[in-house]
Motif scaffolding. Structure first.
Motif, PDB file in Angstrom:
ATOM      1  N   ALA A 267       3.024   8.914  -5.469  1.00 53.47           N
ATOM      2  CA  ALA A 267       4.678   8.177  -6.055  1.00 53.47           C
ATOM      3  C   ALA A 267       5.784   8.566  -4.919  1.00 53.47           C
ATOM      4  O   ALA A 267       6.356   8.228  -4.968  1.00 53.47           O
ATOM      5  CB  ALA A 267       4.640   8.648  -7.315  1.00 53.47           C
ATOM      6  N   ARG A 270       4.826   7.369  -0.613  1.00 52.10           N
ATOM      7  CA  ARG A 270       3.546   6.664  -0.850  1.00 52.10           C
ATOM      8  C   ARG A 270       3.561   5.825   0.824  1.00 52.10           C
ATOM      9  O   ARG A 270       2.526   5.523   1.080  1.00 52.10           O
ATOM     10  CB  ARG A 270       4.455   5.907  -1.603  1.00 52.10           C
ATOM     11  CG  ARG A 270       4.193   4.123  -1.943  1.00 52.10           C
ATOM     12  CD  ARG A 270       2.944   4.131  -2.988  1.00 52.10           C
ATOM     13  NE  ARG A 270       1.704   3.992  -1.841  1.00 52.10           N
ATOM     14  CZ  ARG A 270       0.559   4.238  -2.434  1.00 52.10           C
ATOM     15  NH1 ARG A 270       0.433   4.959  -3.978  1.00 52.10           N
ATOM     16  NH2 ARG A 270      -1.101   3.574  -1.937  1.00 52.10           N
ATOM     17  N   ASP A 274       0.241   4.949   2.236  1.00 50.69           N
ATOM     18  CA  ASP A 274      -0.208   3.757   2.763  1.00 50.69           C
ATOM     19  C   ASP A 274      -0.569   3.880   3.489  1.00 50.69           C
ATOM     20  O   ASP A 274      -1.600   3.178   4.769  1.00 50.69           O
ATOM     21  CB  ASP A 274       0.820   2.677   2.336  1.00 50.69           C
ATOM     22  CG  ASP A 274       1.475   2.243   1.003  1.00 50.69           C
ATOM     23  OD1 ASP A 274       0.582   2.737   0.435  1.00 50.69           O
ATOM     24  OD2 ASP A 274       3.003   2.444   0.959  1.00 50.69           O
TER      25      ASP A 274
END
Length: 278
Positions: A267, A270, A274
């Motif tokens: 989290a 990210r 990604d």
């Protein structure tokens, strides 16, 4: 009898489910070292984002390499090279793929608290009594233990290498630091103890522990063709030693769960994750 029992246990651990047979489950083998726990849990959750069912399989280092080589495991992100697990690589390199490093700047050696007057392995020739004539180690089959045995011989040291585990080694270190006593422990980076304690590596002029190591991703033969999406993630998967040590330290807190600390890291990072998923 022991070999047969271990063989049966390994077969049970690696038994395929219908989901695996359908090609949607990824089996990740790993050694239960603090850094491998962090990396494997992060990768597991990232692969699950892409719809894979992920089975994590804790094994001894030799069995981990063997599992990937035989195809009983699809991959591992816990292969230390070129020194620590170099013997396994030489034996099995033609039967698996070394995808590449996922952590750079790793190393192994002996560490002491920064307040220690010891600065080099050579110092133990005359100052071994300061540490009770002992180097506190981990499990006897580990690469750092084999290198430690070589170092004792190469330097002609009057010390005994004490077998144990990661947990017993770090417990001894904790006690020594609390009492401001000297101690020598087998060490590797990344490891949470460097985030928690002020430690230094002893110089190794004879290079018994080699130079910098990398932690590598292994894949079974054919994974690239069978699961190209999973393979692409494995190819991009990379962590820093700082990231791993921070999460490892979190895992040492009372009540911590590796799955939860991994989710928190994902989290908070990210953009990096990604990039692996593109």
């Amino acid at each position: 009898m022991l070999a047969r029992t271990l063989g049966i246990a390994l077969c049970v651990a690696l038994a395929q489910t219908p989901a695996e047979a359908a090609g949607k489950q990824v089996r990740l083998a790993y050694v239960e070292w603090a850094d491998a726990v962090v990396a494997t849990n992060i990768l597991k959750q990232v692969l699950e984002e892409k719809g894979f069912q992920v089975k994590t399989i804790p094994l001894a280092a030799a069995a981990m390499w063997q599992a990937v080589a035989t195809g009983d495991a699809d991959a591992s992100v816990a292969a230390w090279l070129p020194v620590t697990q170099g013997a396994y690589y030489e034996k099995l390199k033609d039967r698996l793929e070394v995808v590449g490093p996922n952590v750079t700047g790793a190393r192994i050696g002996w560490a002491v608290p920064t307040y220690s007057p010891l600065n080099s392995i050579e110092d133990l020739k005359t100052k071994s009594a300061a540490v009770g004539g002992q180097v506190i180690g981990i499990d006897p089959g580990a690469g750092v233990m084999k290198s430690s045995e070589a170092a004792i011989k190469a330097y002609g040291l009057p010390v005994k290498l004490v077998d144990g585990s990661d947990a017993t080694m770090t417990s001894a270190l904790k006690d020594a630091v609390r009492q401001k006593k000297d101690i020598v422990v087998t060490a590797w980076t990344p490891h949470w103890m460097f985030a928690r304690y002020d430690l230094k590596y002893l110089a190794d002029p004879k290079k018994s522990f080699g130079n910098d190591e990398t932690v590598n991703t292994l894949a079974r033969k054919g994974l690239k063709e069978d699961m190209p999406e999973a393979y692409a993630i494995l190819k991009k998967f990379k962590l820093t030693t700082k990231d791993e040590e921070a999460v490892m330290a979190q895992n040492e807190e009372r009540g911590a769960k590796p799955s939860e600390t991994a989710a928190k890291w994902i989290a908070n990072n990210r953009a990096t994750v990604d990039g692996w998923l593109k």
